[in-house]
Design a protein around this motif. Structure first.
Motif, PDB file in Angstrom:
ATOM      1  N   SER A  95       0.828  -1.193   0.000  1.00  0.00           N
ATOM      2  CA  SER A  95       0.000   0.000   0.000  1.00  0.00           C
ATOM      3  C   SER A  95       0.874   1.260   0.000  1.00  0.00           C
ATOM      4  CB  SER A  95      -0.883  -0.019   1.252  1.00  0.00           C
ATOM      5  OG  SER A  95      -1.382   1.254   1.510  1.00  0.00           O
ATOM      6  N   ALA A  96       0.664   2.132  -0.987  1.00  0.00           N
ATOM      7  CA  ALA A  96       1.446   3.375  -1.062  1.00  0.00           C
ATOM      8  C   ALA A  96       0.747   4.415  -0.203  1.00  0.00           C
ATOM      9  CB  ALA A  96       1.550   3.838  -2.512  1.00  0.00           C
ATOM     10  N   ASN A  97       0.894   4.238   1.092  1.00  0.00           N
ATOM     11  CA  ASN A  97       0.078   5.024   2.013  1.00  0.00           C
ATOM     12  C   ASN A  97       0.524   6.484   2.067  1.00  0.00           C
ATOM     13  OD1 ASN A  97      -0.568   6.022   4.941  1.00  0.00           O
ATOM     14  ND2 ASN A  97      -2.008   4.391   4.431  1.00  0.00           N
ATOM     15  N   PHE A  98      -0.420   7.357   1.843  1.00  0.00           N
ATOM     16  CA  PHE A  98      -0.187   8.796   1.789  1.00  0.00           C
ATOM     17  C   PHE A  98       0.491   9.317   3.054  1.00  0.00           C
ATOM     18  CE2 PHE A  98      -2.511  12.750   3.190  1.00  0.00           C
ATOM     19  CZ  PHE A  98      -1.692  13.648   2.544  1.00  0.00           C
ATOM     20  N   THR A  99      -0.017   8.928   4.206  1.00  0.00           N
ATOM     21  CA  THR A  99       0.539   9.491   5.441  1.00  0.00           C
ATOM     22  C   THR A  99       1.943   8.980   5.734  1.00  0.00           C
ATOM     23  OG1 THR A  99      -0.537   7.747   6.725  1.00  0.00           O
ATOM     24  CG2 THR A  99      -1.709   9.832   6.517  1.00  0.00           C
ATOM     25  N   ARG A 100       2.316   7.852   5.122  1.00  0.00           N
ATOM     26  CA  ARG A 100       3.653   7.311   5.357  1.00  0.00           C
ATOM     27  C   ARG A 100       4.667   7.845   4.356  1.00  0.00           C
ATOM     28  NH1 ARG A 100       3.632   5.413  10.482  1.00  0.00           N
ATOM     29  NH2 ARG A 100       1.939   3.970  10.810  1.00  0.00           N
ATOM     30  N   ALA A 101       4.230   8.673   3.426  1.00  0.00           N
ATOM     31  CA  ALA A 101       5.126   9.157   2.376  1.00  0.00           C
ATOM     32  C   ALA A 101       5.763  10.487   2.748  1.00  0.00           C
ATOM     33  CB  ALA A 101       4.355   9.305   1.066  1.00  0.00           C
ATOM     34  N   GLN A 102       5.515  10.968   3.946  1.00  0.00           N
ATOM     35  CA  GLN A 102       5.899  12.330   4.267  1.00  0.00           C
ATOM     36  C   GLN A 102       7.336  12.466   4.757  1.00  0.00           C
ATOM     37  OE1 GLN A 102       3.577  14.486   3.418  1.00  0.00           O
ATOM     38  NE2 GLN A 102       2.291  12.737   2.921  1.00  0.00           N
ATOM     39  N   GLY A 103       7.875  11.419   5.337  1.00  0.00           N
ATOM     40  CA  GLY A 103       9.211  11.540   5.912  1.00  0.00           C
ATOM     41  C   GLY A 103       9.106  11.997   7.353  1.00  0.00           C
ATOM     42  N   ALA A 104      10.003  11.469   8.164  1.00  0.00           N
ATOM     43  CA  ALA A 104       9.904  11.715   9.605  1.00  0.00           C
ATOM     44  C   ALA A 104      10.035  13.187   9.950  1.00  0.00           C
ATOM     45  CB  ALA A 104      10.977  10.909  10.330  1.00  0.00           C
ATOM     46  N   GLU A 105      10.725  13.952   9.075  1.00  0.00           N
ATOM     47  CA  GLU A 105      10.874  15.368   9.407  1.00  0.00           C
ATOM     48  C   GLU A 105       9.560  16.128   9.208  1.00  0.00           C
ATOM     49  OE1 GLU A 105      12.719  14.879   5.301  1.00  0.00           O
ATOM     50  OE2 GLU A 105      12.402  13.703   7.082  1.00  0.00           O
ATOM     51  N   ARG A 106       8.604  15.499   8.545  1.00  0.00           N
ATOM     52  CA  ARG A 106       7.301  16.141   8.372  1.00  0.00           C
ATOM     53  C   ARG A 106       6.262  15.492   9.288  1.00  0.00           C
ATOM     54  NH1 ARG A 106       5.267  17.477   2.467  1.00  0.00           N
ATOM     55  NH2 ARG A 106       7.100  18.788   2.694  1.00  0.00           N
ATOM     56  N   LEU A 107       6.057  14.203   9.107  1.00  0.00           N
ATOM     57  CA  LEU A 107       5.050  13.508   9.919  1.00  0.00           C
ATOM     58  C   LEU A 107       5.509  12.091  10.166  1.00  0.00           C
ATOM     59  CD1 LEU A 107       2.186  13.254  11.175  1.00  0.00           C
ATOM     60  CD2 LEU A 107       1.396  12.528   8.914  1.00  0.00           C
ATOM     61  N   ASP A 108       5.488  11.709  11.421  1.00  0.00           N
ATOM     62  CA  ASP A 108       5.805  10.324  11.747  1.00  0.00           C
ATOM     63  C   ASP A 108       4.831   9.914  12.838  1.00  0.00           C
ATOM     64  OD1 ASP A 108       7.115   7.964  11.538  1.00  0.00           O
ATOM     65  OD2 ASP A 108       8.767   8.512  12.866  1.00  0.00           O
ATOM     66  N   TYR A 109       4.324   8.706  12.737  1.00  0.00           N
ATOM     67  CA  TYR A 109       3.363   8.309  13.771  1.00  0.00           C
ATOM     68  C   TYR A 109       3.351   6.809  13.962  1.00  0.00           C
ATOM     69  CZ  TYR A 109       0.097   6.893  10.046  1.00  0.00           C
ATOM     70  OH  TYR A 109      -0.487   6.275   8.980  1.00  0.00           O
ATOM     71  N   ARG A 110       2.817   6.417  15.107  1.00  0.00           N
ATOM     72  CA  ARG A 110       2.633   4.995  15.396  1.00  0.00           C
ATOM     73  C   ARG A 110       1.170   4.778  15.754  1.00  0.00           C
ATOM     74  NH1 ARG A 110       7.870   3.512  18.942  1.00  0.00           N
ATOM     75  NH2 ARG A 110       6.920   1.447  18.931  1.00  0.00           N
ATOM     76  N   LEU A 111       0.695   3.659  15.302  1.00  0.00           N
ATOM     77  CA  LEU A 111      -0.742   3.388  15.388  1.00  0.00           C
ATOM     78  C   LEU A 111      -0.992   2.197  16.305  1.00  0.00           C
ATOM     79  CD1 LEU A 111      -3.677   3.659  14.120  1.00  0.00           C
ATOM     80  CD2 LEU A 111      -2.864   2.038  12.412  1.00  0.00           C
ATOM     81  N   PHE A 112      -1.987   2.329  17.158  1.00  0.00           N
ATOM     82  CA  PHE A 112      -2.332   1.247  18.077  1.00  0.00           C
ATOM     83  C   PHE A 112      -3.829   0.972  17.992  1.00  0.00           C
ATOM     84  CE2 PHE A 112       1.289   3.579  19.624  1.00  0.00           C
ATOM     85  CZ  PHE A 112       2.178   2.606  20.034  1.00  0.00           C
ATOM     86  N   VAL A 113      -4.197  -0.291  18.073  1.00  0.00           N
ATOM     87  CA  VAL A 113      -5.622  -0.639  18.114  1.00  0.00           C
ATOM     88  C   VAL A 113      -5.843  -1.578  19.293  1.00  0.00           C
ATOM     89  CG1 VAL A 113      -6.141  -0.355  15.662  1.00  0.00           C
ATOM     90  CG2 VAL A 113      -5.219  -2.527  16.476  1.00  0.00           C
ATOM     91  N   SER A 114      -7.023  -1.463  19.878  1.00  0.00           N
ATOM     92  CA  SER A 114      -7.309  -2.347  21.006  1.00  0.00           C
ATOM     93  C   SER A 114      -7.740  -3.712  20.490  1.00  0.00           C
ATOM     94  CB  SER A 114      -8.396  -1.741  21.888  1.00  0.00           C
ATOM     95  OG  SER A 114      -9.612  -1.722  21.189  1.00  0.00           O
ATOM     96  N   ASP A 115      -7.378  -4.714  21.233  1.00  0.00           N
ATOM     97  CA  ASP A 115      -7.724  -6.082  20.834  1.00  0.00           C
ATOM     98  C   ASP A 115      -8.706  -6.710  21.803  1.00  0.00           C
ATOM     99  OD1 ASP A 115      -6.546  -6.540  18.458  1.00  0.00           O
ATOM    100  OD2 ASP A 115      -4.649  -7.225  19.270  1.00  0.00           O
ATOM    101  N   ASP A 116      -9.297  -5.876  22.626  1.00  0.00           N
ATOM    102  CA  ASP A 116     -10.185  -6.389  23.657  1.00  0.00           C
ATOM    103  C   ASP A 116     -11.555  -6.666  23.064  1.00  0.00           C
ATOM    104  OD1 ASP A 116     -11.778  -6.856  25.809  1.00  0.00           O
ATOM    105  OD2 ASP A 116     -10.754  -5.373  27.065  1.00  0.00           O
ATOM    106  N   GLU A 117     -11.887  -7.944  22.939  1.00  0.00           N
ATOM    107  CA  GLU A 117     -13.139  -8.298  22.270  1.00  0.00           C
ATOM    108  C   GLU A 117     -14.370  -8.007  23.116  1.00  0.00           C
ATOM    109  OE1 GLU A 117     -12.645 -12.323  21.053  1.00  0.00           O
ATOM    110  OE2 GLU A 117     -10.994 -11.814  19.709  1.00  0.00           O
ATOM    111  N   THR A 118     -14.179  -7.775  24.394  1.00  0.00           N
ATOM    112  CA  THR A 118     -15.345  -7.549  25.246  1.00  0.00           C
ATOM    113  C   THR A 118     -15.809  -6.093  25.210  1.00  0.00           C
ATOM    114  OG1 THR A 118     -13.974  -7.054  27.156  1.00  0.00           O
ATOM    115  CG2 THR A 118     -14.646  -9.357  26.840  1.00  0.00           C
TER     116      THR A 118
END
Ligand SMILES: CCCCCCCCCC(=O)SCCNC(=O)CCNC(=O)[C@H](O)C(C)(C)COP(=O)(O)OP(=O)(O)OC[C@H]1O[C@@H](n2cnc3c(N)ncnc32)[C@H](O)[C@@H]1OP(=O)(O)O
Length: 249
Positions: free
Chosen positions: A48-71
């Motif tokens: 995937s040529a993801n738009f938000t990942r094409a910016q370079g760390a000097e512009r935008l860098d991020y880490r993504l987390f999702v919850s896995d709690d099924e309840t």
């Protein structure tokens, strides 16, 4: 190439992550009292040529987390570092489109993570406070409700601030509040979409468009628009306008 200007802030982002991430786990899980939140690696998204990942760390860098709690209803969280290189709209302030993109990204990933193969149909953003780069922000996204193919989500963006004692904390004042409507793909149209799961991995046979192709296309496009739409005076407006803006700041 000039050196990235985010060194200090980068370490602030890492320091904030260190507060959240359980370093004893190789999976980089955030452990809270009620749930486990798993980091989603960009590598999981195939080619995937993801738009938000094409910016370079000097512009935008991020880490993504999702919850896995099924309840509980799943949530998604982004910890992002917004650099100083090309992130401004009004001089001195982060462009609202960037903030909106982060909110959309958190909500979109949450929808997909929860099993809804959905597109943003509607995105509303209330900007509550200006943000100056470099900045470190946290985005919290949740699903509000679902109705058939409609998934309603919300996301809040907070700035991470350095306290007087040097510790880092999420500000209580929200920078932006977003709501969105995602529509799950129509089954009949779904096969037309190449999802990251099914996309070819390295060595993909799909030809990629090169930057030269894009430049050629853009030149042709601009020339054509100028001929048909612009009056001769229009082409200088942007330059003169920018000169005025920058002179006054
Ligand atoms: C792996 C993880 C990936 C994570 C992604 C990160 C986040 C990035 C998210 C994006 O950037 S998505 C890209 C931007 N969005 C688009 O390109 C979507 C463009 N729009 C479309 O393709 C179609 O309009 C859309 C798929 C959203 C809906 O078309 P459909 O033909 O499937 O639905 P339809 O028009 O039949 O509408 C279905 C229902 O939704 C309602 N609806 C559709 N668009 C709406 C809208 N904009 N506002 C309110 N309601 C809307 C519509 O009224 C209807 O309601 P009812 O069922 O009650 O009659």
């Amino acid at each position: 190439m000039s050196a990235p200007q985010v060194g200090v802030h980068e370490s602030r982002t890492d320091a904030y992550l260190a507060l959240l991430v359980n370093n004893s786990s190789s999976d980089n899980n955030i452990s809270t009292s009620s749930r486990t939140v798993r980091e989603v690696s960009y590598q999981d998204w195939g080619r995937s040529a993801n738009f938000t990942r094409a910016q370079g760390a000097e512009r935008l860098d991020y880490r993504l987390f999702v919850s896995d709690d099924e309840t509980e209803h799943p949530t998604a969280h982004i910890v992002a570092q917004i650099g100083t290189d090309g992130t401004e709209g009004v001089p001195g302030f982060v462009h609202g489109g960037l903030t909106s993109t982060l909110a959309d990204t958190a909500m979109g990933n949450l929808a997909w993570h929860a099993g809804y193969k959905a597109f943003t149909a509607n995105l509303n953003v209330d900007f509550r406070a200006p943000l100056s780069p470099p900045a470190c922000v946290v985005v919290d996204a949740k699903i509000e409700k679902t109705e058939g193919r409609k998934v309603y989500l919300s996301a809040d963006v907070f700035e991470v601030q350095e306290m007087q004692d040097g510790t880092l904390a999420r500000s209580n004042d929200v920078v932006a509040e977003a709501t969105s409507l995602f529509i799950v793909m129509d089954k009949a149209k779904e096969t037309a979409v190449t999802t990251p799961d099914t996309a070819p991995q390295n060595g993909a046979s799909t030809p990629r468009v090169t930057n030269d192709d894009i430049r050629d296309h853009t030149s042709t496009c601009v020339a054509s628009v100028r001929e048909t739409l612009f009056s001769p005076g229009w082409s200088t407006i942007e330059k003169d306008y920018l000169k005025t803006v920058w002179a006054s700041t």
